[in-house]
Design an enzyme around this catalytic site. Structure first.
Site, PDB file in Angstrom:
ATOM      1  N   ASP A  97       3.078   2.395   7.953  1.00  0.00           N
ATOM      2  CA  ASP A  97       1.973   1.860   7.578  1.00  0.00           C
ATOM      3  C   ASP A  97       1.767   0.484   6.875  1.00  0.00           C
ATOM      4  O   ASP A  97       1.439   0.539   5.708  1.00  0.00           O
ATOM      5  CB  ASP A  97       1.042   2.797   6.797  1.00  0.00           C
TER       6      ASP A  97
ATOM      7  N   ASP B 134       0.634  -1.258  -0.051  1.00  0.00           N
ATOM      8  CA  ASP B 134       0.015   0.046  -0.031  1.00  0.00           C
ATOM      9  C   ASP B 134       1.024   1.300   0.160  1.00  0.00           C
ATOM     10  O   ASP B 134       0.441   2.343   0.698  1.00  0.00           O
ATOM     11  CB  ASP B 134      -0.967   0.018   1.193  1.00  0.00           C
TER      12      ASP B 134
END
Ligand SMILES: Nc1ncnc2c1ncn2[C@@H]1O[C@H](COP(=O)(O)OP(=O)(O)O)[C@@H](O)[C@H]1O
Ligand SMILES: [Mg+2]
Length: 282
Positions: free
Chosen positions: A185, A168
């Site tokens: 993240d 991502d």
């Protein structure tokens, strides 16, 4: 600020000394600036599974290690125990990835501890000591765009050499710290060797970087680092410092245009001859 419920137990345990403020609340987590003695750190509080969005999809969790088959069955059935285990696996995946990548020399926030669904890590800071902005919120020159892009491609390579694909990666999950870009993240990070979607995810991650920095440095739009990196990885020839060109020769033969035209002409001649022959025969 008043201590949020989910951080109270860390305060009670003396793992943090106070909560200063909330940073941006992301898609999947709330992030706080906390005090630990003299230091300022970052606490990421994962939202409950039901409040989360897309990323816990099958693609990402495929082949993720679970402790035993009973847990695997429970996860597949979606019982409460199963959901809790799945939740745990998801959160642990980020902690695992952070430790693994930090050890491989990738610039990620330094993880300190994981306790009751809260990840305590380094607060990534800008030159003023404030929480660093996301790339998406930063302005830079074309030269800086090229430099950031080159550094991030190296980070992607280093991650892949450590067996990890981010999954991502984009301008929303990269912070611009005083010392350059920092990747954050990672709960959806996948195992490069064990996940059938790893290649697609790597290509998408690299494409996101190209398209983002290509807005500022258009020359980047012509590059094809993702395919080059994956091909080297598959051949077992990728090292953290392998030179890259940004070009990739796809394996399809060039079209023999003259040959094709000759075939068409021949077919036309043949057809004309047949028609003539038939009209003569009548
Ligand atoms: N270690 C950190 N240092 C500074 N800011 C951070 C850090 N981790 C997260 N943030 C901030 O919190 C936001 C959300 O965190 P992120 O890990 O991307 O979670 P989400 O899954 O919710 O997107 C980030 O966009 C960033 O602004
Ligand atoms: Mg994010």
């Amino acid at each position: 600020m008043k201590t949020p419920k989910r951080l109270q137990s860390l305060l009670d345990e003396g793992l943090i000394d106070g909560v200063q403020r909330q940073l941006m609340s992301g898609k999947e987590a709330q992030v706080f600036v906390v005090r630990c003695g003299e230091e300022t750190r970052c606490a990421k509080v994962y939202k409950e599974a039901t409040q989360r969005s897309f990323r816990q999809a099958v693609d990402y969790t495929e082949n993720r290690k679970v402790k035993n088959s009973r847990e695997a069955r429970a996860m597949a059935k979606g019982t409460r125990f199963g959901r809790e285990k799945q939740e745990e696996a998801w959160q642990n995946a980020e902690v695992d990835a952070l430790y693994r990548l930090a050890a491989a020399g990738v610039r990620v926030p330094k993880p300190y501890l994981f306790f009751e669904g809260v990840l305590l890590m380094e607060l990534v800071c800008d030159a003023h000591g404030d929480a660093a902005p996301r790339l998406n919120d930063s302005v830079f020159t074309p030269e800086q765009a090229l430099d950031h892009h080159a550094r991030l491609i190296r980070e992607v390579v280093r991650m892949l050499c450590a067996g990890v694909v981010h999954g991502d990666l984009s301008e929303f999950n990269i912070l611009l710290a005083e010392d350059g870009p920092v990747i954050i993240d990672l709960p959806q990070a996948v195992d490069a060797a064990g996940n059938n979607h790893a290649q697609r995810m790597l290509l998408r991650d690299v494409e996101n970087l190209r398209n983002f920095f290509g807005q500022t440095a258009p020359a980047l739009l012509q590059t094809d680092f993702g395919a080059e990196i994956w091909a080297l990885y598959e051949r077992g020839a990728l090292q953290p410092d392998t030179p890259l060109s940004g070009r990739f020769q796809r394996k399809h033969k060039t079209v023999d245009l003259r040959g094709v035209l000759r075939e068409i002409d021949d077919a036309r001649d043949e057809d004309a001859a047949r028609r003539l022959h038939m009209s003569q025969a009548r």
